[in-house]
Design an enzyme around this catalytic site. Structure first.
Site, PDB file in Angstrom:
ATOM      1  N   ASN A  40       0.833  -1.201   0.000  1.00 11.89           N
ATOM      2  CA  ASN A  40       0.000   0.000   0.000  1.00 11.89           C
ATOM      3  C   ASN A  40       0.869   1.253   0.000  1.00 11.89           C
ATOM      4  O   ASN A  40       1.750   1.339  -0.870  1.00 11.89           O
ATOM      5  CB  ASN A  40      -1.118  -0.033   1.053  1.00 11.89           C
ATOM      6  N   ASP A  41       0.671   2.166   0.875  1.00 12.91           N
ATOM      7  CA  ASP A  41       1.204   3.528   0.743  1.00 12.91           C
ATOM      8  C   ASP A  41       2.683   3.618   0.355  1.00 12.91           C
ATOM      9  O   ASP A  41       3.527   2.948   0.959  1.00 12.91           O
ATOM     10  CB  ASP A  41       1.091   4.272   2.082  1.00 12.91           C
ATOM     11  N   GLN A  99       4.613   0.490   2.223  1.00  7.48           N
ATOM     12  CA  GLN A  99       3.968  -0.420   3.166  1.00  7.48           C
ATOM     13  C   GLN A  99       3.806  -1.772   2.488  1.00  7.48           C
ATOM     14  O   GLN A  99       3.246  -1.859   1.382  1.00  7.48           O
ATOM     15  CB  GLN A  99       2.604   0.141   3.570  1.00  7.48           C
ATOM     16  N   SER A 108       2.889   4.475   8.000  1.00  9.94           N
ATOM     17  CA  SER A 108       3.441   5.400   7.010  1.00  9.94           C
ATOM     18  C   SER A 108       4.187   6.596   7.594  1.00  9.94           C
ATOM     19  O   SER A 108       3.990   6.973   8.747  1.00  9.94           O
ATOM     20  CB  SER A 108       2.322   5.886   6.102  1.00  9.94           C
ATOM     21  N   ASP A 166       1.096   9.279  10.241  1.00  5.62           N
ATOM     22  CA  ASP A 166       1.573   9.633   8.901  1.00  5.62           C
ATOM     23  C   ASP A 166       2.256  10.999   8.830  1.00  5.62           C
ATOM     24  O   ASP A 166       1.822  11.899   8.093  1.00  5.62           O
ATOM     25  CB  ASP A 166       0.426   9.566   7.871  1.00  5.62           C
ATOM     26  N   GLU A 201      -5.666  10.849   6.773  1.00  5.32           N
ATOM     27  CA  GLU A 201      -4.459  10.039   6.647  1.00  5.32           C
ATOM     28  C   GLU A 201      -3.500  10.735   5.682  1.00  5.32           C
ATOM     29  O   GLU A 201      -3.916  11.532   4.834  1.00  5.32           O
ATOM     30  CB  GLU A 201      -4.811   8.648   6.102  1.00  5.32           C
TER      31      GLU A 201
HETATM   32  N1  DQQ Z   1      -1.987   3.084   5.655  1.00  3.35           N
HETATM   33  C1  DQQ Z   1      -1.001   3.024   6.711  1.00  3.35           C
HETATM   34  C2  DQQ Z   1      -1.360   4.128   7.641  1.00  3.35           C
HETATM   35  C3  DQQ Z   1      -2.087   5.075   6.761  1.00  3.35           C
HETATM   36  C4  DQQ Z   1      -2.881   4.184   5.869  1.00  3.35           C
HETATM   37  C5  DQQ Z   1      -1.016   1.644   7.319  1.00  3.35           C
HETATM   38  C6  DQQ Z   1      -3.304   4.830   4.583  1.00  3.35           C
HETATM   39  O1  DQQ Z   1      -0.221   4.723   8.238  1.00  3.35           O
HETATM   40  O2  DQQ Z   1      -2.880   5.972   7.503  1.00  3.35           O
HETATM   41  O3  DQQ Z   1      -0.635   0.676   6.379  1.00  3.35           O
HETATM   42  O4  DQQ Z   1      -3.547   3.890   3.573  1.00  3.35           O
END
Ligand code: DQQ
Length: 590
Positions: free
Chosen positions: A61-62, A78, A122, A186, A240
């Site tokens: 992900n991020d 991530q 993140s 974040d 986020e």
């Molecule tokens: N993904 C992360 C968080 C963030 C979210 C966790 C956004 O830190 O807020 O994997 O997709």
């Protein structure tokens, strides 16, 4: 027990099992506890992207901490070390010399200390003079409290920045009693202000109010929260991945670094809305002395806000590229197919092609985005078409390239706007509703016209990306809708137990702020098997769609230019290229 009662019991069991397996957590990623550790070897698949950043397997992900340092672009992200669903998240790490070819390194950060034992979420990187790059990231402790931590490279002289240390004097910021400890995360890249303080933003919420707190530090170690948030907005829920940066109002070729404090700039605040998984941004003014950000009046602040991308795009983050003086945007495009499919493919999620970010010189009211020039190094076979009129109901095939893996740029000229349909102003902030009603097959006056991508010749499957021009009778100006419509993209039907696990085939849409004075409007699409990134009017409106055709795949996919409006549209030019795979494909962690 009769057949029907056995069936009911079975259905009930399936339902209970689903409820047990899917647990929503605060970061809003669905958690499938039983699936997290299912690792499969099957990673190649006809929906797998060829030139997008994607690790060989598992969930991503991020994008985190993008940076240019000592000749290398760094991308952290991530990553689930154990499966194709969210969970077991670490900061995976890859480096590149050109943002196209990537080399995977060992994971940079993973849970190991009390301040991040339940999660390394993140964050970002800041180049701190005298210290080198410093990561700020969100750690989750045993009690599920979120806090901000820092990490430093073991050897800042190593251009690969292979090893990271999480000092024991972490965390650097804990939520106080007035704050929401399970929604505090974040941190952004920090910047050094004239008053000698570093500043960073952290996303949060209070009840339904989205919040970006601002923290100050003199030494990058001791951080103090400012009295007021830098900005907040009611009813937007958890913010986020905030991103906060200046853009120049006089230079439309170069980006600005975060510490720019001159007069010729506007600030951008982007937030990612946990409630819907969409982002929005405003342009505004940052007042450093008060530590307040105020959006300009003409920039809607909230659900109607402008977006970096109107499609499948989330948790984005920009960085300043010192090598080429540009601001570059990364963003995550999640899968839209079923969890069952993600697991059988063995992977889920990718990063979009990095994009440059500039203020739109024509109106200074929005940003424009464009794929980084480096991606053009992957262009191979090339075809061009010129000056073709397309009448209503006509479609022209673009032949001679690989349509499932392509870069295509087309410029249309709509000629007169006389036939444009009147714009119903109740759609002013509802482009998506308009796109739902006025799909690519609904005849209009001027448009719909555009590209038909990943199509079978009989259009059993296709993903159209198109414009439709309306006339706003109150202003007498054109109102241009852009849609990327995945509804007809796949013959695959909704399925999964009790239809819980559905392939998501949504239309996406935004308006394009053009006056069409010379009748011209351009569209560029980067097509990569299951991802299509489309840039309307040189990046004024951008839409990313994830699609999963079952027939229009690989060499069976076709590409067309089409028009379904009564007004004949001229295709001034089509430039289309097949896209190669990057030579260095070791782009992710294993
Ligand atoms: N993904 C992360 C968080 C963030 C979210 C966790 C956004 O830190 O807020 O994997 O997709």
């Amino acid at each position: 027990m009769g057949f029907s009662s056995t069936l009911s019991v079975l259905l009930l069991l399936v339902l209970i099992n689903l409820c047990n397996n899917i647990k929503r957590i605060n970061a809003f990623h669905q958690v499938y506890e039983n699936l997290q550790s299912q690792s499969v070897e099957l990673v190649n698949h006809f929906h797998r992207s060829a030139f997008h950043f994607q690790p060989p397997k598992h969930w991503i992900n991020d994008p985190n901490g993008p940076l240019y340092y000592k000749g290398f672009y760094h991308l952290f992200y991530q990553y689930n070390t154990k499966g194709a669903v969210w969970g077991n998240i670490v900061w995976a790490h890859s480096v590149s010399k050109d943002l196209v070819n990537w080399e995977a390194l060992e994971h940079a950060i993973y849970p190991s200390k009390w301040f991040d034992i339940k999660g390394t979420w993140s964050g970002s990187i800041t180049l701190v003079p005298g210290k080198g790059p410093v990561i700020l990231y969100t750690g989750i402790n045993q009690n599920e409290t979120q806090m901000q931590n820092y990490a430093i490279p073991e050897d800042p002289s190593d251009p690969y920045l292979r090893k990271w240390i999480k000092p024991d004097d972490n965390p650097v910021a804990m939520p106080d009693y007035t704050m929401n400890g399970s929604d505090f995360r974040d941190p952004t890249t920090a910047w050094l202000s004239k008053d000698g303080h570093w500043r960073t933003l952290v996303g949060s919420r209070k009840k339904h109010r989205g919040i970006a707190y601002i923290y100050r530090s003199r030494d990058f170690r001791h951080w103090v929260k400012a009295k007021h948030p830098v900005h907040s907005k009611e009813s937007t829920g958890m913010w986020e991945c905030p991103d906060f940066f200046p853009v120049s109002t006089i230079d439309f070729e170069n980006g600005l670094d975060l510490d720019y404090a001159g007069p010729n700039a506007k600030h951008v605040l982007k937030v990612s809305l946990d409630m819907t998984r969409y982002e929005y941004y405003t342009l505004g003014k940052y007042y450093p002395k008060k530590d307040r950000y105020v959006p300009n009046g003409d920039s809607p602040d909230g659900w109607d806000g402008l977006r970096f991308d109107y499609g499948n795009f989330y948790a984005s983050k920009t960085f300043f590229d010192y090598k080429k003086n540009r601001r570059i945007l990364w963003g995550w495009a999640n899968e839209s197919d079923t969890v069952e499919d993600d697991i059988s493919k063995g992977w889920a999620g990718l990063q979009v092609i990095p994009r440059t970010v500039l203020l739109d010189s024509s109106n200074k009211k929005q940003l424009v985005f464009w794929p980084i020039e480096e991606i053009e190094s992957l262009r191979s076979s090339y075809v061009r078409m010129n000056n073709k009129d397309i009448e209503m109901g006509q479609r022209l095939e673009v032949k001679g390239i690989t349509p499932a893996q392509a870069d295509v740029e087309v410029t249309f000229n709509v000629g007169s706007l006389e036939k444009a349909e009147p714009f119903d102003t109740s759609y002013t902030y509802k482009p998506l509703d308009l796109c739902r009603v006025k799909g690519s097959n609904v005849t209009g006056g001027v448009g719909p016209f555009g590209l038909i991508t990943l199509a079978t010749p009989d259009l059993e499957e296709y993903t159209p990306i198109f414009f439709r021009v309306f006339k706003d009778t109150s202003t007498n100006k054109p109102k241009v809708l852009m849609c990327s419509d995945a509804r007809p993209s796949s013959l695959e039907q909704d399925r999964g137990p009790l239809n819980q696990d559905r392939m998501y085939k949504p239309p996406f849409a935004g308006f394009v702020d053009v006056d069409l004075a010379d009748g011209r409007i351009s569209l560029r699409s980067l097509i990569d098997h299951s991802v299509i990134e489309s840039f309307g009017a040189l990046g004024k409106t951008v839409i990313t769609s994830r699609v999963y055709p079952v027939k229009a795949v690989k060499e069976n996919a076709h590409l067309y230019v089409f028009n379904n409006g009564t007004q004949t549209v001229n295709v001034e030019s089509v430039d289309a290229w097949s896209m190669e795979r990057p030579l260095q494909m070791n782009n992710g962690a294993t």
